[in-house]
Motif scaffolding. Structure first.
Motif, mmCIF file in Angstrom:
data_model
loop_
_atom_site.group_PDB
_atom_site.id
_atom_site.type_symbol
_atom_site.label_atom_id
_atom_site.label_comp_id
_atom_site.label_asym_id
_atom_site.label_seq_id
_atom_site.Cartn_x
_atom_site.Cartn_y
_atom_site.Cartn_z
ATOM 1 N N GLY A 1 0.811 -1.220 0.000
ATOM 2 C CA GLY A 1 0.000 0.000 0.000
ATOM 3 C C GLY A 1 0.841 1.265 0.000
ATOM 4 N N TRP A 2 2.018 1.211 0.634
ATOM 5 C CA TRP A 2 2.872 2.408 0.729
ATOM 6 C C TRP A 2 3.286 2.916 -0.649
ATOM 7 N N THR A 3 3.376 2.029 -1.653
ATOM 8 C CA THR A 3 3.780 2.468 -2.989
ATOM 9 C C THR A 3 2.728 3.361 -3.633
ATOM 10 N N ALA A 4 1.485 3.291 -3.136
ATOM 11 C CA ALA A 4 0.399 4.146 -3.615
ATOM 12 C C ALA A 4 0.090 5.261 -2.615
ATOM 13 N N GLY A 5 0.947 5.409 -1.588
ATOM 14 C CA GLY A 5 0.729 6.437 -0.585
ATOM 15 C C GLY A 5 -0.341 6.078 0.422
ATOM 16 N N LEU A 6 -0.590 4.775 0.608
ATOM 17 C CA LEU A 6 -1.624 4.321 1.536
ATOM 18 C C LEU A 6 -1.022 3.397 2.586
ATOM 19 N N TYR A 7 -1.450 3.562 3.827
ATOM 20 C CA TYR A 7 -1.038 2.655 4.897
ATOM 21 C C TYR A 7 -2.291 2.132 5.574
ATOM 22 N N PHE B 1 -6.819 0.106 16.173
ATOM 23 C CA PHE B 1 -7.502 0.842 15.130
ATOM 24 C C PHE B 1 -7.535 0.064 13.819
ATOM 25 N N VAL B 2 -8.595 0.289 13.072
ATOM 26 C CA VAL B 2 -8.725 -0.247 11.717
ATOM 27 C C VAL B 2 -9.041 0.922 10.801
ATOM 28 N N GLY B 3 -8.279 1.062 9.717
ATOM 29 C CA GLY B 3 -8.523 2.183 8.812
ATOM 30 C C GLY B 3 -7.374 2.343 7.844
ATOM 31 N N VAL B 4 -7.290 3.520 7.227
ATOM 32 C CA VAL B 4 -6.252 3.775 6.239
ATOM 33 C C VAL B 4 -5.781 5.221 6.353
ATOM 34 N N LEU B 5 -4.472 5.418 6.187
ATOM 35 C CA LEU B 5 -3.864 6.747 6.157
ATOM 36 C C LEU B 5 -3.425 7.018 4.725
ATOM 37 N N ASN B 6 -3.886 8.141 4.167
ATOM 38 C CA ASN B 6 -3.579 8.508 2.789
ATOM 39 C C ASN B 6 -2.579 9.658 2.791
ATOM 40 N N LYS B 7 -1.347 9.372 2.343
ATOM 41 C CA LYS B 7 -0.294 10.383 2.365
ATOM 42 C C LYS B 7 -0.581 11.545 1.437
ATOM 43 N N LYS B 8 -1.446 11.335 0.452
ATOM 44 C CA LYS B 8 -1.743 12.382 -0.521
ATOM 45 C C LYS B 8 -2.737 13.404 0.019
ATOM 46 N N LEU C 1 -6.357 13.219 11.294
ATOM 47 C CA LEU C 1 -6.447 13.517 12.726
ATOM 48 C C LEU C 1 -7.879 13.823 13.137
ATOM 49 N N ASN C 2 -8.627 14.506 12.276
ATOM 50 C CA ASN C 2 -10.027 14.790 12.588
ATOM 51 C C ASN C 2 -10.835 13.507 12.690
ATOM 52 N N THR C 3 -10.559 12.570 11.788
ATOM 53 C CA THR C 3 -11.257 11.281 11.833
ATOM 54 C C THR C 3 -10.889 10.520 13.099
ATOM 55 N N LEU C 4 -9.619 10.541 13.453
ATOM 56 C CA LEU C 4 -9.153 9.847 14.656
ATOM 57 C C LEU C 4 -9.823 10.413 15.901
ATOM 58 N N GLU C 5 -9.972 11.715 15.950
ATOM 59 C CA GLU C 5 -10.620 12.341 17.098
ATOM 60 C C GLU C 5 -12.100 11.971 17.165
ATOM 61 N N TYR C 6 -12.729 11.880 16.002
ATOM 62 C CA TYR C 6 -14.163 11.580 15.956
ATOM 63 C C TYR C 6 -14.464 10.140 16.375
ATOM 64 N N VAL C 7 -13.683 9.181 15.870
ATOM 65 C CA VAL C 7 -13.994 7.768 16.113
ATOM 66 C C VAL C 7 -13.367 7.223 17.391
ATOM 67 N N ALA C 8 -12.300 7.848 17.883
ATOM 68 C CA ALA C 8 -11.580 7.275 19.025
ATOM 69 C C ALA C 8 -11.432 8.227 20.197
ATOM 70 N N ASP C 9 -12.002 9.423 20.090
ATOM 71 C CA ASP C 9 -11.931 10.401 21.167
ATOM 72 C C ASP C 9 -10.478 10.705 21.539
ATOM 73 N N ILE C 10 -9.629 10.839 20.519
ATOM 74 C CA ILE C 10 -8.230 11.194 20.731
ATOM 75 C C ILE C 10 -7.988 12.573 20.128
ATOM 76 N N ARG C 11 -7.651 13.534 20.958
ATOM 77 C CA ARG C 11 -7.409 14.892 20.473
ATOM 78 C C ARG C 11 -5.957 15.030 20.032
ATOM 79 N N ALA C 12 -5.748 15.659 18.883
ATOM 80 C CA ALA C 12 -4.401 15.893 18.365
ATOM 81 C C ALA C 12 -4.163 17.390 18.223
ATOM 82 N N TYR C 13 -3.016 17.853 18.700
ATOM 83 C CA TYR C 13 -2.691 19.271 18.584
ATOM 84 C C TYR C 13 -1.173 19.431 18.514
ATOM 85 N N LYS C 14 -0.718 20.549 17.964
ATOM 86 C CA LYS C 14 0.702 20.857 17.904
ATOM 87 C C LYS C 14 1.050 21.925 18.933
ATOM 88 N N ASP C 15 2.209 21.732 19.583
ATOM 89 C CA ASP C 15 2.647 22.723 20.552
ATOM 90 C C ASP C 15 3.480 23.801 19.856
#
Length: 224
Positions: A148-154, A188-195, A202-216
């Motif tokens: 999958g990585w060759t197509a930018g997918l994990y 987790f089950v899903g896919v990360l699209n590098k493109k 991160l928005n999807t992760l927060e919605y389905v798993a209640d995990i907040r992501a932020y940069k300091d």
């Protein structure tokens, strides 16, 4: 683009060259014999400009998809951390991102994986695994997930957050910290699209798993 080619002026030249791929990128190299090496993000390839000896030898750290030009008179050897792969002409994926573990997934042809004092012959559709200090073994692999990585997918299948963090760091070039220990055990089950923008994932992760992501202030990405 993301491809390296070269013209050799002096066929007798010796020595190894090193190509390191930056986070977020991938790169394809065509070697002197016509073999192709496609490198994933944060991977390193050591290769000669010409293969002058009885064997064709390169070194890889990270992950790469290889399509090796057939030449039974000059076997091809891929050196990996703690192991090596011997092949005469084939297509396979190597992955050394997990510390102390080497995975070789064979798509076509045949290869011999060497780890420690053991050797393992692989058939297409099988993946050889070598863990430091343990015996070699082989298992089936999911081609979609492995390549999958060759197509930018994990693809994540029952993956822990730590695995996702490692991929984000390689693909987006950011440092990631998990602040809340309770999130370490979530799967987790899903896919990360590098493109696509990282924020979409991160928005999807927060919605389905209640995990907040932020940069300091230092652009370090935090999960809490």
């Amino acid at each position: 683009g993301n491809r390296l080619t070269y013209n050799l002026k002096a066929p007798g030249v010796t020595g190894m060259n090193t190509l390191s791929v930056a986070p977020g990128l991938d790169y394809q190299v065509t070697l002197a014999d016509g073999s192709q090496v496609w490198l994933n993000s944060t991977s390193t390839l050591e290769f000669p400009f010409s293969f002058n000896g009885a064997t064709r030898e390169i070194r890889i750290k990270g992950e790469a998809l290889l399509k090796i030009a057939k030449n039974r008179e000059q076997p091809f050897i891929v050196h990996l951390p703690g192991s090596s792969v011997l092949v005469t002409g084939t297509e396979f994926n190597v992955n050394t991102f997990d510390s102390g573990t080497v995975k070789v997934a064979l798509l076509e042809g045949s290869v011999m994986l060497t780890g420690g004092n053991n050797k393992l012959a692989l058939q297409p559709g099988r993946q050889g695994v070598y863990e430091n200090g343990k015996a070699l073994y082989n298992q089936p692999f999911n081609q979609r997930n492995t390549l999958g990585w060759t197509a930018g997918l994990y693809y994540f299948e029952k993956s822990r957050l730590e695995e996702i963090v490692q991929v984000i760091s390689r693909w987006y070039g950011v440092k990631v910290v998990i602040d809340n220990a309770r999130n370490q055990e979530k799967q987790f089950v899903g896919v990360l699209n590098k493109k696509k923008p990282l924020r979409d994932f991160l928005n999807t992760l927060e919605y389905v798993a209640d995990i907040r992501a932020y940069k300091d202030a230092d652009s370090v990405l935090h999960f809490r």
